[in-house]
Design a protein around this motif. Sequence first.
Motif, PDB file in Angstrom:
ATOM      1  N   VAL A 324       0.846  -1.182   0.000  1.00  0.00           N
ATOM      2  CA  VAL A 324       0.000   0.000   0.000  1.00  0.00           C
ATOM      3  C   VAL A 324       0.882   1.233   0.000  1.00  0.00           C
ATOM      4  O   VAL A 324       1.740   1.398   0.865  1.00  0.00           O
ATOM      5  CB  VAL A 324      -0.942   0.017   1.227  1.00  0.00           C
ATOM      6  N   GLY A 325       0.699   2.107  -0.982  1.00  0.00           N
ATOM      7  CA  GLY A 325       1.451   3.340  -1.045  1.00  0.00           C
ATOM      8  C   GLY A 325       0.844   4.403  -0.156  1.00  0.00           C
ATOM      9  O   GLY A 325      -0.379   4.546  -0.079  1.00  0.00           O
ATOM     10  N   ILE A 326       1.694   5.156   0.544  1.00  0.00           N
ATOM     11  CA  ILE A 326       1.228   6.213   1.440  1.00  0.00           C
ATOM     12  C   ILE A 326       2.057   7.455   1.140  1.00  0.00           C
ATOM     13  O   ILE A 326       3.282   7.375   0.970  1.00  0.00           O
ATOM     14  CB  ILE A 326       1.378   5.819   2.918  1.00  0.00           C
ATOM     15  N   ALA A 327       1.354   8.606   1.043  1.00  0.00           N
ATOM     16  CA  ALA A 327       2.059   9.852   0.731  1.00  0.00           C
ATOM     17  C   ALA A 327       1.464  10.985   1.533  1.00  0.00           C
ATOM     18  O   ALA A 327       0.265  11.026   1.815  1.00  0.00           O
ATOM     19  CB  ALA A 327       1.962  10.155  -0.770  1.00  0.00           C
ATOM     20  N   LYS A 328       2.339  11.917   1.923  1.00  0.00           N
ATOM     21  CA  LYS A 328       1.927  13.144   2.602  1.00  0.00           C
ATOM     22  C   LYS A 328       2.168  14.297   1.622  1.00  0.00           C
ATOM     23  O   LYS A 328       3.262  14.449   1.077  1.00  0.00           O
ATOM     24  CB  LYS A 328       2.738  13.333   3.887  1.00  0.00           C
ATOM     25  N   LEU A 334       4.698  16.774  -2.864  1.00  0.00           N
ATOM     26  CA  LEU A 334       4.961  15.599  -2.044  1.00  0.00           C
ATOM     27  C   LEU A 334       5.962  15.943  -0.950  1.00  0.00           C
ATOM     28  O   LEU A 334       7.094  16.372  -1.230  1.00  0.00           O
ATOM     29  CB  LEU A 334       5.498  14.454  -2.903  1.00  0.00           C
ATOM     30  N   VAL A 335       5.544  15.756   0.306  1.00  0.00           N
ATOM     31  CA  VAL A 335       6.427  15.999   1.445  1.00  0.00           C
ATOM     32  C   VAL A 335       7.131  14.707   1.850  1.00  0.00           C
ATOM     33  O   VAL A 335       8.328  14.701   2.182  1.00  0.00           O
ATOM     34  CB  VAL A 335       5.629  16.586   2.631  1.00  0.00           C
ATOM     35  N   THR A 355       8.785  16.920  -4.783  1.00  0.00           N
ATOM     36  CA  THR A 355       8.357  17.138  -6.174  1.00  0.00           C
ATOM     37  C   THR A 355       6.872  17.486  -6.204  1.00  0.00           C
ATOM     38  O   THR A 355       6.090  17.066  -5.349  1.00  0.00           O
ATOM     39  CB  THR A 355       8.609  15.887  -7.025  1.00  0.00           C
ATOM     40  N   ALA A 356       6.499  18.256  -7.234  1.00  0.00           N
ATOM     41  CA  ALA A 356       5.092  18.659  -7.392  1.00  0.00           C
ATOM     42  C   ALA A 356       4.287  17.514  -7.982  1.00  0.00           C
ATOM     43  O   ALA A 356       4.787  16.720  -8.791  1.00  0.00           O
ATOM     44  CB  ALA A 356       4.986  19.891  -8.288  1.00  0.00           C
ATOM     45  N   GLY A 412      -3.460  22.914   4.320  1.00  0.00           N
ATOM     46  CA  GLY A 412      -3.081  22.433   3.007  1.00  0.00           C
ATOM     47  C   GLY A 412      -2.313  21.138   2.998  1.00  0.00           C
ATOM     48  O   GLY A 412      -1.719  20.791   1.970  1.00  0.00           O
ATOM     49  N   THR A 413      -2.281  20.402   4.111  1.00  0.00           N
ATOM     50  CA  THR A 413      -1.546  19.144   4.160  1.00  0.00           C
ATOM     51  C   THR A 413      -2.540  17.988   4.176  1.00  0.00           C
ATOM     52  O   THR A 413      -3.469  17.971   4.983  1.00  0.00           O
ATOM     53  CB  THR A 413      -0.647  19.070   5.402  1.00  0.00           C
ATOM     54  N   SER A 414      -2.326  17.035   3.292  1.00  0.00           N
ATOM     55  CA  SER A 414      -3.248  15.905   3.174  1.00  0.00           C
ATOM     56  C   SER A 414      -2.459  14.609   3.140  1.00  0.00           C
ATOM     57  O   SER A 414      -1.269  14.581   2.802  1.00  0.00           O
ATOM     58  CB  SER A 414      -4.091  16.037   1.907  1.00  0.00           C
TER      59      SER A 414
END
Length: 897
Positions: A324-328, A334-335, A355-356, A412-414
């Motif tokens: 499972v990929g997880i991204a902040k 991408l943080v 990166t945007a 603005g952080t998801s």
Amino acid sequence: MSDLRYLLLLLMCCLAGLAPAQTQPMPPPESITVVVNDDYPPYLFRDAKGELQGSLKDRWALWQAHTGISVNLRAQHWAQAQRIMQAELADVIDTPFKTAERQELYDFGRPYARVKVALFFHHSISGVVDITSARGFNVGAMDGDACIDLLQSKGVDSVKRFLSYSDLITAAEAGEVRVFCMDMPSAAYLLNHRNLADSFRFSEPIAEGELHWAVHRGDTALLALVQAGFDRISEAELQQIDRKWLGASVADVLVSPYARYAADAALAVGVLALLLVAWNVVLRQTVRAKNRSLWHSVKVLEQTRQSLERALAEQKAMLDNEMVGIAKVHNRVLVWVNPAIERMLGYGAGEMAGTAMRRYYASEQDYQAFGDQAYGMLLDGKIYRTQTELVRSDGSRMWVELSGSMLANTKGTSLWIALDITGQRRASAARDEALQRLQKLANSVPGMVYQFVRRPDGSSAVPFVSDAVSDIYRVSAQEAQLDASVLFDKHHPEDQQQVLDSIEQSARHLTPWQQEYRVSFDDGTVRWLFGDSLPEQLADGSIQWHGFITDITERKAADERLRQLSRSVEQAPVSILITDLHANILYVNPTFSHLTGYSLEEVLGKNPRFLQSGQTPPEQYVALWETLVRGGVWQGELHNRTKSGELFIEHAVIAPVLDAQGQTSHYVAIKDNITQRKQADLALQASLKDKVALLHEVHHRVKNNLQIITSLLRLEAGRSDEPHTRAVLKDMQGRIYSMALLHESLYRSGTFASVELGAYLRQLATQAFRSQAGVVGDVRLVLVLAEVHVGMDQATPCGLLVNELLSNCLKHAFVRGQAGQVTVSLQPADRAGWWCLSVSDTGVGLPPDFEARRSLSLGLQLVSDLARQLGGQLTIDTGPGAAFSVEFFAQVFSPPD
């Protein structure tokens, strides 16, 4: 406030000017909705908790306090804010520049601030001094910003749009854009907030505008209401808001407080010295107690540290999973990502961080569409789920299922979870493609492809049916799949039980179901159908048929026509013979066999010349084949012999039979036995010759006898001294002459069936007029006679009628040498098949006592009788002159050859 409320308010304001002075004013609305840009610092922006801050918030709060009207401040990104206003979901929009395009949409209030707009560019770029120098750069701008129109009007075609100023600064920070257009106050705030002030330079202002608030165009009532509210706010209150958000001069702060600060510092030093003494005493007492508990706390902390490390290790293992990929993500950058996402997209460890998100989308359109859909839901506190296509590091495409939500207490952080569903999508696409091919194939079959299931409890269903069901049963595929009974209801009442029995038989023995039956529709249409399917038994005991049904109405009609044609050929009272192109017999009907004595088996493959008697001229056969070779139809008489040698005569019609390409494939002959007719014709011609000779003799003798009678009457009239007697004899002479003339006409024409009535009456009237020429003066005869052939039964009374009327005109219409005209007319009447015979004059007209004398006149009585004999009615018209006419239905004969 809704449009209806504004309309009513405006209408009441207009009526207030016309109403009496004591009329009460329209009450103000309870609330208004103001839509604004939520990323326009320092005027309006969101803090770290997502709460709105800025001078506009305070200005509208003051407006609400002064007016008592509640303000619903609705903050969105700028493009969305404008769409909300245009959709009339808000009453007021704040911070728009006044442009020509926007003046078509809004009525603007008075401006409250001036803002300069500049081009900002990375410090590594030089030479960007105005708009024209920005051509060729990919210039970033906030979606909906007025500077976009300004840039494009100056030839800057490559403009990249962002939802907000913050997104634009983030893209600039990531190097996605190197030049951007922005209002200078917002740029100063955001660049300094991100510590980017030294990384970017700005040009001289490219535009300067004023900030306004605006209402919908034409809403003058709301415009006046909002402006009146702002007029109530004092200048001091507005300056206090500006100092709060725009800051105050440093000099204002440093002018006088120094003395106060020195006194405060001295006081603080004294208090601090006292506190230090007291604290030193207390500290000595507490150090001992703290040392005792310190060792205990260290032990507890060590245990806690170990527990936290174990928990963090477990969480890290979960985050670093390979499935499972997880991204902040912060502001679409991408943080942090876990290894699963890096593996999915083909990147190494740490390559994706910073990166945007735009980098992973195939097009700007896909990127913007995802943002519009996703962040609208995320900002509302909802979880957004979708399936989207991303681009891997090698340029290949992959499909992922994304689920995301905003992190609490962030701006603005998801956080996003991604599952690789490329294989599923491909399998699904393959299934869909196969299904589409099968559906297309089923819909292309000339008939209805279907599955029909009958369950053990007797119920039935149609799991699949092609679109052709709408043509065959006149119901949609959805209706048929929902309820199979709609198909059975269409079966013809006489065929319903037969269809059910055949299905039962197929189910019992698992044999193919094949059935022809009818369906009937509400408009009275009846169609024939043919069904063909194979049954199979399912695991639950149900029987399922796979097959098709097609419309055979035309085939049934063609079969019936073929049967009728076959019966017609077999039972035809004429001989029918079919040959190939070499004249070899392929078929003869029973009438041929009955006439010639040859059976079908005896003549198959033979040439019909075996029937020839030798009495048909050879050139007739040559003409026959020449006609057929040209593709024509030949007809004529053939003299043939039967099997027993008996001679017979046929009237034959022989024609080529053409194939689908228009080429002759066969010949067909239809022959009628006219032997008896020919014999009867010969006998009739002989008898007719005798009768014609006899009729010629009869007409000749009748004509001669009538001429003798006419001569005797003329002699007798010459001998008589009585004028009345001579007149009577002369009238009789004219009547007899008219009959004699008719017989002479028939005799001369050579035909006794009919006479041309116009020519007969012309000769009769001319002769009668000449015989009376000495009686009257200068009277002219006019003949208007159309051509029509009638029998003797109508020609005789017509001639007598004209003779009587013409004689009457010449005797009574013209006196004392009076000149005039007599007209004899024979013309078609208004009614089809009817003719009008009339005699008219321009003489003195009828006497006043004509009707009284009419019954005493033998001539007029004769005329009336003749009119009735013709089946017509005598009509008499008076003055000037007189006209006598009779309309009768003419039994018209064809002119003789």
